[in-house]
Design a protein around this motif. Structure first.
Motif, PDB file in Angstrom:
ATOM      1  N   GLY A  24      15.093  83.724 -12.856  1.00 14.72           N
ATOM      2  CA  GLY A  24      16.309  83.531 -12.070  1.00 14.72           C
ATOM      3  C   GLY A  24      16.911  82.144 -12.175  1.00 14.72           C
ATOM      4  N   GLY A  25      18.052  81.993 -11.542  1.00 13.80           N
ATOM      5  CA  GLY A  25      18.737  80.712 -11.484  1.00 13.80           C
ATOM      6  C   GLY A  25      19.114  80.214 -12.865  1.00 13.80           C
ATOM      7  N   SER A  26      18.751  78.978 -13.161  1.00 14.48           N
ATOM      8  CA  SER A  26      19.010  78.394 -14.476  1.00 14.48           C
ATOM      9  C   SER A  26      17.899  78.747 -15.469  1.00 14.48           C
ATOM     10  N   GLN A  27      16.989  79.578 -15.044  1.00 19.17           N
ATOM     11  CA  GLN A  27      15.886  80.114 -15.843  1.00 19.17           C
ATOM     12  C   GLN A  27      14.811  79.069 -16.127  1.00 19.17           C
ATOM     13  N   TRP A  28      13.693  79.558 -16.674  1.00 19.73           N
ATOM     14  CA  TRP A  28      12.577  78.681 -17.033  1.00 19.73           C
ATOM     15  C   TRP A  28      13.017  77.635 -18.054  1.00 19.73           C
ATOM     16  N   GLN A  29      12.380  76.476 -17.999  1.00 17.98           N
ATOM     17  CA  GLN A  29      12.614  75.426 -18.991  1.00 17.98           C
ATOM     18  C   GLN A  29      11.313  74.655 -19.200  1.00 17.98           C
ATOM     19  N   VAL A  30      11.120  74.139 -20.405  1.00 18.49           N
ATOM     20  CA  VAL A  30       9.989  73.264 -20.694  1.00 18.49           C
ATOM     21  C   VAL A  30      10.509  71.830 -20.721  1.00 18.49           C
ATOM     22  N   GLU A  31       9.803  70.930 -20.031  1.00 20.08           N
ATOM     23  CA  GLU A  31      10.208  69.530 -19.958  1.00 20.08           C
ATOM     24  C   GLU A  31       9.044  68.623 -20.348  1.00 20.08           C
ATOM     25  N   GLU A  32       9.383  67.373 -20.666  1.00 22.88           N
ATOM     26  CA  GLU A  32       8.390  66.360 -21.034  1.00 22.88           C
ATOM     27  C   GLU A  32       7.840  65.683 -19.777  1.00 22.88           C
ATOM     28  N   MET A  33       6.558  65.413 -19.766  1.00 24.68           N
ATOM     29  CA  MET A  33       5.902  64.673 -18.700  1.00 24.68           C
ATOM     30  C   MET A  33       6.443  63.249 -18.656  1.00 24.68           C
ATOM     31  N   PRO A  34       6.680  62.590 -17.539  1.00 30.12           N
ATOM     32  CA  PRO A  34       6.548  63.110 -16.188  1.00 30.12           C
ATOM     33  C   PRO A  34       7.816  63.804 -15.685  1.00 30.12           C
ATOM     34  N   GLY A  35       8.905  63.734 -16.441  1.00 35.36           N
ATOM     35  CA  GLY A  35      10.150  64.376 -16.020  1.00 35.36           C
ATOM     36  C   GLY A  35      10.872  63.582 -14.946  1.00 35.36           C
ATOM     37  N   ASP A  36      12.107  63.997 -14.645  1.00 31.37           N
ATOM     38  CA  ASP A  36      12.881  63.352 -13.591  1.00 31.37           C
ATOM     39  C   ASP A  36      12.180  63.533 -12.254  1.00 31.37           C
ATOM     40  N   CYS A  37      12.071  62.445 -11.501  1.00 27.07           N
ATOM     41  CA  CYS A  37      11.496  62.486 -10.152  1.00 27.07           C
ATOM     42  C   CYS A  37      10.119  63.146 -10.142  1.00 27.07           C
ATOM     43  N   GLY A  38       9.329  62.889 -11.190  1.00 23.97           N
ATOM     44  CA  GLY A  38       8.020  63.523 -11.293  1.00 23.97           C
ATOM     45  C   GLY A  38       6.884  62.529 -11.364  1.00 23.97           C
ATOM     46  N   HIS A  39       5.690  63.057 -11.514  1.00 20.64           N
ATOM     47  CA  HIS A  39       4.468  62.266 -11.579  1.00 20.64           C
ATOM     48  C   HIS A  39       3.779  62.519 -12.910  1.00 20.64           C
ATOM     49  N   GLY A  40       3.063  61.514 -13.405  1.00 18.57           N
ATOM     50  CA  GLY A  40       2.226  61.699 -14.585  1.00 18.57           C
ATOM     51  C   GLY A  40       1.098  62.661 -14.271  1.00 18.57           C
ATOM     52  N   PHE A  41       0.529  63.236 -15.315  1.00 18.50           N
ATOM     53  CA  PHE A  41      -0.475  64.276 -15.118  1.00 18.50           C
ATOM     54  C   PHE A  41      -1.895  63.744 -15.015  1.00 18.50           C
ATOM     55  N   GLY A  42      -2.191  62.631 -15.672  1.00 20.69           N
ATOM     56  CA  GLY A  42      -3.545  62.108 -15.612  1.00 20.69           C
ATOM     57  C   GLY A  42      -4.410  62.534 -16.794  1.00 20.69           C
ATOM     58  N   ASP A  43      -3.879  63.385 -17.648  1.00 17.99           N
ATOM     59  CA  ASP A  43      -4.555  63.804 -18.877  1.00 17.99           C
ATOM     60  C   ASP A  43      -3.554  63.608 -20.003  1.00 17.99           C
ATOM     61  N   ASP A  44      -3.841  62.647 -20.874  1.00 19.48           N
ATOM     62  CA  ASP A  44      -2.895  62.332 -21.946  1.00 19.48           C
ATOM     63  C   ASP A  44      -2.656  63.498 -22.894  1.00 19.48           C
ATOM     64  N   GLY A  45      -3.557  64.486 -22.892  1.00 22.65           N
ATOM     65  CA  GLY A  45      -3.399  65.652 -23.755  1.00 22.65           C
ATOM     66  C   GLY A  45      -2.322  66.606 -23.273  1.00 22.65           C
ATOM     67  N   VAL A  46      -1.949  66.509 -22.000  1.00 26.60           N
ATOM     68  CA  VAL A  46      -0.911  67.373 -21.439  1.00 26.60           C
ATOM     69  C   VAL A  46       0.379  66.565 -21.384  1.00 26.60           C
ATOM     70  N   THR A  47       1.342  66.933 -22.226  1.00 30.01           N
ATOM     71  CA  THR A  47       2.578  66.153 -22.336  1.00 30.01           C
ATOM     72  C   THR A  47       3.810  66.916 -21.873  1.00 30.01           C
ATOM     73  N   LYS A  48       3.649  68.213 -21.603  1.00 32.24           N
ATOM     74  CA  LYS A  48       4.785  69.039 -21.190  1.00 32.24           C
ATOM     75  C   LYS A  48       4.392  69.922 -20.015  1.00 32.24           C
ATOM     76  N   TYR A  49       5.408  70.484 -19.387  1.00 35.62           N
ATOM     77  CA  TYR A  49       5.193  71.426 -18.289  1.00 35.62           C
ATOM     78  C   TYR A  49       6.353  72.409 -18.266  1.00 35.62           C
ATOM     79  N   PHE A  50       6.137  73.516 -17.563  1.00 36.23           N
ATOM     80  CA  PHE A  50       7.176  74.524 -17.355  1.00 36.23           C
ATOM     81  C   PHE A  50       7.843  74.226 -16.019  1.00 36.23           C
ATOM     82  N   SER A  51       9.172  74.320 -15.975  1.00 35.64           N
ATOM     83  CA  SER A  51       9.932  74.007 -14.773  1.00 35.64           C
ATOM     84  C   SER A  51      10.726  75.227 -14.314  1.00 35.64           C
ATOM     85  N   THR A  52      10.767  75.435 -13.000  1.00 40.40           N
ATOM     86  CA  THR A  52      11.473  76.581 -12.428  1.00 40.40           C
ATOM     87  C   THR A  52      12.811  76.148 -11.839  1.00 40.40           C
TER      88      THR A  52
END
Length: 176
Positions: A24-52
Motif C-alpha cells: 500500500g501507499g507509496s509501496q515497499w522500498q529498499v534504502e541504504e543504512m542508516p537512512g533519513d532520520c534513522g539509526h545505524g544497525f550495529g552490524d557492518d554486514g547489513v547495509t540496507k533495509y526494507f521501508s514501508t
C-alpha cells in the motif's frame, strides 16, 4: 545445515524472493543504512533495509524445507526452528510493525504459529533504534515441510513516502 533459509533478508537484491502480500501507499522500498532520520544497525554486514509506507505493507517468503535439502525424517523429529527479525522506526514519524511466522505441513495447514502483538513505535517516547524479535519453535508435532515468514507495517501519520517501519536482517534457521 544451520543456515539462514530466507533469501535476500536485508534488501541487497531489492525485492527479489519476496512476495508482496500488501503493497500500500507509496509501496515497499529498499534504502541504504542508516537512512533519513534513522539509526545505524550495529552490524557492518547489513547495509540496507526494507521501508514501508503510509498504508499497510507486508511481504512474505515461504521456505520449502524439502527443496532446501532437509529429510522428512529429520523434520518429523521436530528440530528447533528459530526465527529472528529486526525493525526500527524513524525519529520523525511513528509506525507499526507486525510479524507472523507459521510452521506448515505439506497441505499448508498450520502446525504452530508465532504472531506477537503488533508494535507501535512513537518517536516522542521511543528512540526508534533497531530492535530484535526472535522466537524458537518446539513441540509442534511431525509433518513440518514449509515455513511462512511474513512481516511489515506502516507509518502512523499517513505521510506520502516511506515513513513507516523499517525491517532487515530477517532469518529462519532449522537446527537439524
Amino acid at each position: 545445515m544451520a543456515r539462514n533459509l530466507l533469501k535476500n533478508p536485508a534488501g541487497e537484491e531489492q525485492m527479489e524472493f519476496w512476495e508482496l502480500t500488501e503493497n500500500g501507499g507509496s509501496q515497499w522500498q529498499v534504502e541504504e543504512m542508516p537512512g533519513d532520520c534513522g539509526h545505524g544497525f550495529g552490524d557492518d554486514g547489513v547495509t540496507k533495509y526494507f521501508s514501508t509506507s503510509f498504508e499497510l505493507c507486508l511481504k512474505r517468503q515461504v521456505v520449502d524445507l524439502l527443496a532446501e535439502g532437509y529429510a522428512p525424517d529429520d523434520l518429523d523429529a521436530q528440530p528447533a526452528v528459530t526465527v529472528e527479525d529486526w525493525y526500527s522506526g524513524r525519529t520523525d514519524s511513528g509506525c507499526t510493525y507486525q510479524l507472523t511466522v507459521c510452521l506448515l505441513d505439506e497441505n499448508e495447514e498450520i502446525l504452530q504459529e508465532f504472531k506477537p502483538e503488533s508494535v507501535t513505535l512513537d518517536p516522542d517516547c521511543d528512540d526508534c533504534s533497531w530492535k530484535q524479535v526472535n522466537h524458537t519453535f518446539s513441540d509442534y508435532g511431525p509433518g513440518l515441510r514449509l515455513i511462512s515468514f511474513e512481516h511489515g507495517g506502516q507509518d502512523t501519520k499517513y505521510w506520502d513516502g516511506w515513513f513507516g517501519v523499517r525491517v532487515t536482517g530477517s532469518s529462519v534457521i532449522v537446527e537439524v
